[in-house]
Design a protein around this motif. Sequence first.
Motif, PDB file in Angstrom:
ATOM      1  N   UNK A 411      46.880 -86.724 -10.761  1.00 60.20           N
ATOM      2  CA  UNK A 411      46.007 -87.737 -11.355  1.00 60.20           C
ATOM      3  C   UNK A 411      44.589 -87.706 -10.794  1.00 60.20           C
ATOM      4  N   UNK A 412      44.366 -86.860  -9.789  1.00 63.47           N
ATOM      5  CA  UNK A 412      42.996 -86.686  -9.283  1.00 63.47           C
ATOM      6  C   UNK A 412      42.241 -85.620 -10.067  1.00 63.47           C
ATOM      7  N   UNK A 413      42.949 -84.885 -10.930  1.00 65.06           N
ATOM      8  CA  UNK A 413      42.321 -83.845 -11.734  1.00 65.06           C
ATOM      9  C   UNK A 413      42.029 -84.434 -13.111  1.00 65.06           C
ATOM     10  N   UNK A 414      40.803 -84.924 -13.250  1.00 69.30           N
ATOM     11  CA  UNK A 414      40.402 -85.707 -14.412  1.00 69.30           C
ATOM     12  C   UNK A 414      39.975 -84.803 -15.564  1.00 69.30           C
ATOM     13  N   UNK A 415      40.392 -85.154 -16.772  1.00 67.93           N
ATOM     14  CA  UNK A 415      40.120 -84.331 -17.948  1.00 67.93           C
ATOM     15  C   UNK A 415      38.627 -84.147 -18.169  1.00 67.93           C
ATOM     16  N   UNK A 416      37.837 -85.178 -17.924  1.00 67.23           N
ATOM     17  CA  UNK A 416      36.393 -85.085 -18.183  1.00 67.23           C
ATOM     18  C   UNK A 416      35.699 -84.138 -17.212  1.00 67.23           C
ATOM     19  N   UNK A 417      36.378 -83.762 -16.115  1.00 72.24           N
ATOM     20  CA  UNK A 417      35.776 -82.865 -15.129  1.00 72.24           C
ATOM     21  C   UNK A 417      36.217 -81.416 -15.286  1.00 72.24           C
ATOM     22  N   UNK A 419      36.412 -77.563 -16.376  1.00 72.53           N
ATOM     23  CA  UNK A 419      37.458 -76.953 -15.546  1.00 72.53           C
ATOM     24  C   UNK A 419      37.143 -76.991 -14.051  1.00 72.53           C
ATOM     25  N   UNK A 420      36.099 -77.756 -13.649  1.00 76.22           N
ATOM     26  CA  UNK A 420      35.721 -77.800 -12.231  1.00 76.22           C
ATOM     27  C   UNK A 420      36.613 -78.730 -11.419  1.00 76.22           C
ATOM     28  N   UNK A 421      36.962 -79.872 -11.996  1.00 75.24           N
ATOM     29  CA  UNK A 421      37.824 -80.864 -11.342  1.00 75.24           C
ATOM     30  C   UNK A 421      37.296 -81.226  -9.952  1.00 75.24           C
ATOM     31  N   UNK A 422      36.060 -81.748  -9.916  1.00 79.66           N
ATOM     32  CA  UNK A 422      35.436 -82.059  -8.621  1.00 79.66           C
ATOM     33  C   UNK A 422      36.228 -83.074  -7.809  1.00 79.66           C
ATOM     34  N   UNK A 423      36.732 -84.107  -8.476  1.00 80.07           N
ATOM     35  CA  UNK A 423      37.506 -85.132  -7.752  1.00 80.07           C
ATOM     36  C   UNK A 423      38.756 -84.525  -7.129  1.00 80.07           C
ATOM     37  N   UNK A 424      39.415 -83.626  -7.849  1.00 79.13           N
ATOM     38  CA  UNK A 424      40.593 -82.958  -7.320  1.00 79.13           C
ATOM     39  C   UNK A 424      40.271 -82.129  -6.088  1.00 79.13           C
ATOM     40  N   UNK A 425      39.132 -81.425  -6.121  1.00 74.08           N
ATOM     41  CA  UNK A 425      38.721 -80.621  -4.967  1.00 74.08           C
ATOM     42  C   UNK A 425      38.430 -81.511  -3.755  1.00 74.08           C
ATOM     43  N   UNK A 426      37.779 -82.654  -3.988  1.00 81.40           N
ATOM     44  CA  UNK A 426      37.497 -83.585  -2.890  1.00 81.40           C
ATOM     45  C   UNK A 426      38.796 -84.116  -2.282  1.00 81.40           C
ATOM     46  N   UNK A 427      39.783 -84.393  -3.144  1.00 78.76           N
ATOM     47  CA  UNK A 427      41.075 -84.878  -2.657  1.00 78.76           C
ATOM     48  C   UNK A 427      41.751 -83.830  -1.783  1.00 78.76           C
ATOM     49  N   UNK A 428      41.701 -82.560  -2.199  1.00 81.31           N
ATOM     50  CA  UNK A 428      42.301 -81.481  -1.410  1.00 81.31           C
ATOM     51  C   UNK A 428      41.638 -81.400  -0.039  1.00 81.31           C
ATOM     52  N   UNK A 429      40.316 -81.502  -0.007  1.00 84.07           N
ATOM     53  CA  UNK A 429      39.591 -81.456   1.270  1.00 84.07           C
ATOM     54  C   UNK A 429      39.981 -82.621   2.169  1.00 84.07           C
TER      55      UNK A 429
END
Length: 490
Positions: A411-417, A419-429
């Motif tokens: 759910x951190x990989x937002x459709x509007x982002x 194919x970059x998925x910035x929020x998902x990358x921040x969550x992984x970090x």
Amino acid sequence: MGDVKKSIPDVEEKDLQVGTITEFDEGEVFLHTHAITHENIQRLLDDEPRNKALIRKVDLILLPLLAGTYTLQYIDKSALAYSAVFDLLSSTHMTSNQYSWLASIFYFAYLVAEYPWNILAQKTRIGLVVSGNVIAWGSMLMITAACSSFAGMAVCRFLLGQPFRAGVFYSCNGLGAMLGGILTFGIGQIKTIAVWRAIYLILGGITVLWGLLMLVFLPNDVISAKRFSVEEKSLLIGRNRLGRTGVINHQIKWYQIREALVDPQVWILFWFTLLNETINGGVANFGKLIIKGLTHDPLTTVALGIPMGAFQIFFILSGTFIASRFRNCRTIVMLVYLFPTIIGASLLWKLSHETHKVGVLFGYYIIGAYVCSLVLALQMPASNLGGYTKRSTSVALVFLAYCAGNIIGPHAFLAREAPLYQTGCKLILACSSAQAVLAVLLRVLLTYRNKKRDSASEGNLEAVAANDDLADMTDFEVSHLYPLVFMEKC
């Protein structure tokens, strides 16, 4: 058996007391039934060639079955991600948000079913439980191919989350990723039916056949295994008792459950796993969509994803080898192998997906190093915790965290982002950085416990030699009675 057996009158009187035997696990009962003394077992343990031959035999029987099972379940669980690369979303009229929930819903069922399945496996035949659930898993996978909407997919995905898993053979993650990619690349050539349906039908059918094979060849436990002699079973029991953890005990001991709930080590592992699988929930389900953003061709996407499996094999095998080769360095390896994940997530986040495609791909390939850290963490309940019920409870808690993390991650990989998925990358970090802190805390805790036991020891090894029972004691109990016997692995 030769010199291994001993007549009943020669067995120590305390070993034959009815009231004592009821507290023994099945390994001790087996020894009494066959009139095998602990002196005989010690002679077997001292026979190094016999021990090595037995280990090879166990490996040849169990490892292919369990490794194959884990490889298939990884491929099967990834069927959703592979299908999304092709025509799943358009064929079922599914939104990106629904896809995220489809990735999560599997783990809601797993969250509910994990502990009951552990109890069922403890009280019945574990080999039968595992094999039956592998067959059920494959069957449900094939049924999923008949779905035509999010609702139907959600029901099938939920039911897929209930079968009992065969062990934590994460070293097969990479192999599963590679084989899954190759299989999906081949299936992607099919033109007669929707590719995503073919993926579920073919992978499910393979799993059902494998489950039938497991039903025939997977033993339920050491005691009932047909391909081991009485002497070999006695030696296996002897090797188990070196850790003072017993073989199997069908009695649920509530004080051991309470002990698991107040053990700081268990909760550090809980949070470590939760953070780890939050990463996994996102990467496993959206990683291939990130690659698809680089090429837009489904077959090329699948092909470019295959090398990640090779990277995972390297990370897992190298990390676990180092942890096995050098004493008390597991928490260090857990820490170090989080760094590639941090670097990989940074590359995915900061590099342009238009002008630095190679760098983005490299970041995707190395991000999977976190799996090695989890492998080592998941081994700790078995190696550091004593008492059958305590270990079962701790494993169940850790897997609750496993499920919760996989529910959260997508759910951190937002459709509007995309194919970059910035929020998902921040969550992984954020998760991988917090894991690094927990790895350090775990090392401090285990080092402290070991030093405390070293200072408390007053030559108790003689007392251990005199105490021949195979009581189902927890690590707290053992460390209190015999400090040098049960050392925490760090």
